[in-house]
Design a protein around this motif. Structure first.
Motif, PDB file in Angstrom:
ATOM      1  N   VAL A  21       0.680  -1.192   0.149  1.00  0.00           N
ATOM      2  CA  VAL A  21       0.235  -0.178   0.117  1.00  0.00           C
ATOM      3  C   VAL A  21       1.229   1.439  -0.070  1.00  0.00           C
ATOM      4  CG1 VAL A  21      -1.774   1.323   1.193  1.00  0.00           C
ATOM      5  CG2 VAL A  21      -1.840  -0.521   1.246  1.00  0.00           C
ATOM      6  N   LEU A  22       0.714   2.210  -0.497  1.00  0.00           N
ATOM      7  CA  LEU A  22       0.971   3.351  -0.988  1.00  0.00           C
ATOM      8  C   LEU A  22       0.820   5.003  -0.085  1.00  0.00           C
ATOM      9  CD1 LEU A  22       1.535   3.822  -4.218  1.00  0.00           C
ATOM     10  CD2 LEU A  22       3.720   2.434  -3.084  1.00  0.00           C
ATOM     11  N   VAL A  23       1.007   4.909   0.884  1.00  0.00           N
ATOM     12  CA  VAL A  23       0.624   6.455   1.530  1.00  0.00           C
ATOM     13  C   VAL A  23       1.719   7.545   1.335  1.00  0.00           C
ATOM     14  CG1 VAL A  23       0.108   7.529   4.139  1.00  0.00           C
ATOM     15  CG2 VAL A  23      -0.410   4.435   3.101  1.00  0.00           C
ATOM     16  N   ASP A  24       0.528   8.185   0.513  1.00  0.00           N
ATOM     17  CA  ASP A  24       1.947  10.229   0.587  1.00  0.00           C
ATOM     18  C   ASP A  24       0.748  10.626   0.076  1.00  0.00           C
ATOM     19  OD1 ASP A  24       3.264  11.625  -0.785  1.00  0.00           O
ATOM     20  OD2 ASP A  24       4.762  10.802   0.019  1.00  0.00           O
ATOM     21  N   ASP A  25       0.617  12.260   0.420  1.00  0.00           N
ATOM     22  CA  ASP A  25      -0.696  13.095   0.322  1.00  0.00           C
ATOM     23  C   ASP A  25       0.035  13.071  -0.982  1.00  0.00           C
ATOM     24  OD1 ASP A  25       1.844  13.963   1.081  1.00  0.00           O
ATOM     25  OD2 ASP A  25       0.535  16.072   2.004  1.00  0.00           O
ATOM     26  N   HIS A  26       1.091  13.805  -1.998  1.00  0.00           N
ATOM     27  CA  HIS A  26       1.275  13.900  -3.275  1.00  0.00           C
ATOM     28  C   HIS A  26       0.728  12.902  -4.373  1.00  0.00           C
ATOM     29  CE1 HIS A  26       3.790  16.116  -0.630  1.00  0.00           C
ATOM     30  NE2 HIS A  26       3.191  17.683  -1.109  1.00  0.00           N
ATOM     31  N   ARG A  27      -0.453  13.014  -5.367  1.00  0.00           N
ATOM     32  CA  ARG A  27      -0.945  12.216  -6.022  1.00  0.00           C
ATOM     33  C   ARG A  27      -0.089  11.587  -7.250  1.00  0.00           C
ATOM     34  NH1 ARG A  27      -3.406  12.576 -10.934  1.00  0.00           N
ATOM     35  NH2 ARG A  27      -3.354  14.901 -10.884  1.00  0.00           N
TER      36      ARG A  27
ATOM     37  N   GLY B 280       3.448   8.394  -9.884  1.00  0.00           N
ATOM     38  CA  GLY B 280       5.262   7.820 -10.155  1.00  0.00           C
ATOM     39  C   GLY B 280       6.421   6.491  -9.256  1.00  0.00           C
ATOM     40  N   VAL B 281       5.418   6.525  -8.074  1.00  0.00           N
ATOM     41  CA  VAL B 281       6.085   5.718  -7.406  1.00  0.00           C
ATOM     42  C   VAL B 281       5.662   3.771  -8.047  1.00  0.00           C
ATOM     43  CG1 VAL B 281       6.229   3.630  -5.256  1.00  0.00           C
ATOM     44  CG2 VAL B 281       6.147   6.628  -5.385  1.00  0.00           C
ATOM     45  N   GLN B 282       3.327   3.679  -8.568  1.00  0.00           N
ATOM     46  CA  GLN B 282       3.023   3.159  -8.773  1.00  0.00           C
ATOM     47  C   GLN B 282       3.643   2.654 -10.353  1.00  0.00           C
ATOM     48  OE1 GLN B 282       1.048   1.636  -7.830  1.00  0.00           O
ATOM     49  NE2 GLN B 282      -0.575   0.627  -9.664  1.00  0.00           N
ATOM     50  N   ALA B 283       4.224   3.346 -11.153  1.00  0.00           N
ATOM     51  CA  ALA B 283       4.923   3.053 -12.351  1.00  0.00           C
ATOM     52  C   ALA B 283       6.374   2.801 -11.707  1.00  0.00           C
ATOM     53  CB  ALA B 283       4.150   4.334 -13.347  1.00  0.00           C
ATOM     54  N   GLU B 284       6.671   2.950 -11.236  1.00  0.00           N
ATOM     55  CA  GLU B 284       8.185   2.924 -10.763  1.00  0.00           C
ATOM     56  C   GLU B 284       8.075   1.075 -10.219  1.00  0.00           C
ATOM     57  OE1 GLU B 284      12.384   2.831 -11.439  1.00  0.00           O
ATOM     58  OE2 GLU B 284      10.922   4.024 -12.168  1.00  0.00           O
ATOM     59  N   ILE B 285       7.565   0.709  -9.722  1.00  0.00           N
ATOM     60  CA  ILE B 285       7.099  -0.809  -9.003  1.00  0.00           C
ATOM     61  C   ILE B 285       5.744  -1.922  -8.950  1.00  0.00           C
ATOM     62  CG2 ILE B 285       8.759   0.578  -6.899  1.00  0.00           C
ATOM     63  CD1 ILE B 285       6.668   0.680  -5.687  1.00  0.00           C
ATOM     64  N   GLY B 286       5.175  -0.538 -10.167  1.00  0.00           N
ATOM     65  CA  GLY B 286       3.668  -1.578 -10.002  1.00  0.00           C
ATOM     66  C   GLY B 286       3.853  -2.796 -11.180  1.00  0.00           C
ATOM     67  N   ASP B 287       4.191  -2.835 -11.404  1.00  0.00           N
ATOM     68  CA  ASP B 287       3.973  -4.244 -12.656  1.00  0.00           C
ATOM     69  C   ASP B 287       4.545  -5.550 -12.153  1.00  0.00           C
ATOM     70  OD1 ASP B 287       4.515  -5.707 -14.573  1.00  0.00           O
ATOM     71  OD2 ASP B 287       6.027  -4.398 -15.863  1.00  0.00           O
ATOM     72  N   THR B 288       3.596  -5.764 -11.814  1.00  0.00           N
ATOM     73  CA  THR B 288       3.948  -6.954 -10.620  1.00  0.00           C
ATOM     74  C   THR B 288       4.625  -8.017 -10.852  1.00  0.00           C
ATOM     75  OG1 THR B 288       1.624  -6.629  -9.662  1.00  0.00           O
ATOM     76  CG2 THR B 288       2.322  -8.387  -9.075  1.00  0.00           C
ATOM     77  N   GLU B 289       4.131  -8.219 -12.891  1.00  0.00           N
ATOM     78  CA  GLU B 289       5.010  -9.274 -12.990  1.00  0.00           C
ATOM     79  C   GLU B 289       6.374  -9.108 -13.371  1.00  0.00           C
ATOM     80  OE1 GLU B 289       3.212 -12.751 -14.336  1.00  0.00           O
ATOM     81  OE2 GLU B 289       2.122 -12.033 -13.499  1.00  0.00           O
ATOM     82  N   ARG B 290       7.021  -8.252 -13.210  1.00  0.00           N
ATOM     83  CA  ARG B 290       8.518  -7.750 -13.955  1.00  0.00           C
ATOM     84  C   ARG B 290       8.675  -7.746 -12.284  1.00  0.00           C
ATOM     85  NH1 ARG B 290      10.826  -2.496 -13.644  1.00  0.00           N
ATOM     86  NH2 ARG B 290       9.074  -1.346 -13.410  1.00  0.00           N
ATOM     87  N   THR B 291       8.455  -6.770 -11.331  1.00  0.00           N
ATOM     88  CA  THR B 291       8.461  -6.963 -10.133  1.00  0.00           C
ATOM     89  C   THR B 291       8.992  -7.323  -9.157  1.00  0.00           C
ATOM     90  OG1 THR B 291       6.925  -5.029  -9.192  1.00  0.00           O
ATOM     91  CG2 THR B 291       9.010  -4.013 -10.669  1.00  0.00           C
ATOM     92  N   GLY B 292       7.623  -8.134  -8.540  1.00  0.00           N
ATOM     93  CA  GLY B 292       7.127  -8.349  -7.228  1.00  0.00           C
ATOM     94  C   GLY B 292       6.188  -8.137  -6.534  1.00  0.00           C
ATOM     95  N   VAL B 293       5.937  -7.156  -6.937  1.00  0.00           N
ATOM     96  CA  VAL B 293       5.187  -5.840  -6.423  1.00  0.00           C
ATOM     97  C   VAL B 293       4.217  -6.045  -6.825  1.00  0.00           C
ATOM     98  CG1 VAL B 293       5.021  -3.869  -5.542  1.00  0.00           C
ATOM     99  CG2 VAL B 293       7.612  -4.969  -5.056  1.00  0.00           C
ATOM    100  N   ASP B 294       2.945  -5.798  -5.832  1.00  0.00           N
ATOM    101  CA  ASP B 294       2.007  -5.718  -6.145  1.00  0.00           C
ATOM    102  C   ASP B 294       0.895  -4.707  -5.322  1.00  0.00           C
ATOM    103  OD1 ASP B 294      -0.931  -5.771  -6.912  1.00  0.00           O
ATOM    104  OD2 ASP B 294      -1.586  -7.705  -6.249  1.00  0.00           O
ATOM    105  N   VAL B 295       0.704  -3.847  -6.178  1.00  0.00           N
ATOM    106  CA  VAL B 295      -0.608  -2.354  -5.378  1.00  0.00           C
ATOM    107  C   VAL B 295      -1.360  -2.870  -4.495  1.00  0.00           C
ATOM    108  CG1 VAL B 295      -0.453  -0.101  -5.117  1.00  0.00           C
ATOM    109  CG2 VAL B 295       2.296  -0.786  -5.635  1.00  0.00           C
ATOM    110  N   VAL B 296      -1.405  -2.691  -3.385  1.00  0.00           N
ATOM    111  CA  VAL B 296      -3.194  -3.413  -3.525  1.00  0.00           C
ATOM    112  C   VAL B 296      -3.943  -1.808  -3.380  1.00  0.00           C
ATOM    113  CG1 VAL B 296      -2.642  -5.575  -3.247  1.00  0.00           C
ATOM    114  CG2 VAL B 296      -2.571  -4.146  -1.167  1.00  0.00           C
ATOM    115  N   GLY B 297      -3.479  -0.713  -3.243  1.00  0.00           N
ATOM    116  CA  GLY B 297      -4.551   0.227  -2.525  1.00  0.00           C
ATOM    117  C   GLY B 297      -3.259   1.351  -2.463  1.00  0.00           C
ATOM    118  N   GLU B 298      -4.203   2.372  -2.073  1.00  0.00           N
ATOM    119  CA  GLU B 298      -3.265   3.818  -2.494  1.00  0.00           C
ATOM    120  C   GLU B 298      -3.537   4.763  -1.189  1.00  0.00           C
ATOM    121  OE1 GLU B 298      -2.318   6.119  -5.457  1.00  0.00           O
ATOM    122  OE2 GLU B 298      -1.615   4.534  -6.713  1.00  0.00           O
ATOM    123  N   ALA B 299      -3.604   5.755  -0.298  1.00  0.00           N
ATOM    124  CA  ALA B 299      -3.473   6.988   0.998  1.00  0.00           C
ATOM    125  C   ALA B 299      -3.592   8.020   0.752  1.00  0.00           C
ATOM    126  CB  ALA B 299      -3.421   6.002   2.206  1.00  0.00           C
ATOM    127  N   ALA B 300      -4.086   9.320   1.047  1.00  0.00           N
ATOM    128  CA  ALA B 300      -3.311  10.279   1.087  1.00  0.00           C
ATOM    129  C   ALA B 300      -3.488  11.254   2.593  1.00  0.00           C
ATOM    130  CB  ALA B 300      -4.117  10.803   0.243  1.00  0.00           C
TER     131      ALA B 300
END
Length: 238
Positions: free
Chosen positions: A25-31, A36-56
């Motif tokens: 889960v990504l928690v940051d008040d800047h959308r 940007g972080v989602q684009a960098e790490i969120g390709d699950t097949e490539r990175t193994g990271v599954d972004v399941v939620g965000e909060a501000a």
């Protein structure tokens, strides 16, 4: 306790030949930063990271983390109304769950000792700054998911020094009057940053920077940025 490693070309979950997944889960008040972080790490097949939620903000973070029970939460230190420390306080039962612990990795623009120590005391498993590269961040996420403590270079020393001392840190009533964001602006101004540079560093507008500076000067009863710089230097905040 380790510094965030410098991963090679094959680093990440696939480096060991295992198919691993970490729910984040990504928690940051800047959308825009979250995007940007989602684009960098969120390709699950490539990175193994599954972004399941965000909060501000704090309330939203607690709701999302409670609902999704991720393996790792990437947590900004400076959030409206309480900051990352408040998120940690309210999520303490999830961190203490022996069967499925939620682990927190602070991801912040700040490299100040007080911010690092505050979130580590609150229960975070690591602290990296936003200058970290994508591969380094992915590697750090997996290490924290495994229970390691991971820090950007030099930040681990703050924690070692703080926990090696049996004396409680002195209370600075003047500093305690400032919000976390005001302290961050104060530190950058005292380092000689122009308002535009501060705005760029913190992803806020120049007008917002000016408002924070005015609030800091008023609360500390200072007249200008030169006095502010002397005040911050005397307290080793720069």
């Amino acid at each position: 306790m380790t510094s965030a490693p410098e991963p090679g070309p094959g680093a990440g979950p696939a480096a060991s030949g295992e198919e691993r997944r970490v729910r984040v889960v990504l928690v940051d008040d800047h959308r825009m930063f979250r995007t940007g972080v989602q684009a960098e790490i969120g390709d699950t097949e490539r990175t193994g990271v599954d972004v399941v939620g965000e909060a501000a903000d704090v309330d939203q973070a607690v709701r999302v983390v409670t609902a999704t029970r991720p393996g790792v939460v990437l947590l900004d230190v400076h959030l409206p109304v309480g900051g990352g420390v408040e998120v940690l306080r309210r999520c303490a039962p999830l961190m203490a769950d022996a069967q499925q612990p939620v682990r927190f990795l602070a991801l912040s623009v700040s490299d100040a000792a007080e911010d690092v120590i505050g979130v580590i005391r609150g229960g975070a498993r690591g602290y990296v700054t936003k200058t970290i590269t994508g591969p380094e961040l992915i590697n750090s996420i997996f290490r924290v998911a495994d229970g390691d403590a991971v820090f950007s270079p030099r930040l681990a020393g703050f924690v070692l020094d703080a926990f090696a001392s049996t004396d409680a840190p002195p209370v600075d009533e003047d500093l305690d009057r400032l919000t976390q964001r005001e302290r961050e602006v104060l530190r950058l101004i005292a380092r000689g940053y122009a308002y535009k540079e501060v705005a760029k560093q913190l992803f806020i507008s120049v007008k917002t920077v000016e408002s924070h500076v005015s609030a800091v000067l008023r609360k500390l009863q200072l007249s200008n940025r030169h006095e502010l710089t002397r005040w911050a230097t005397a307290r080793r905040l720069v």
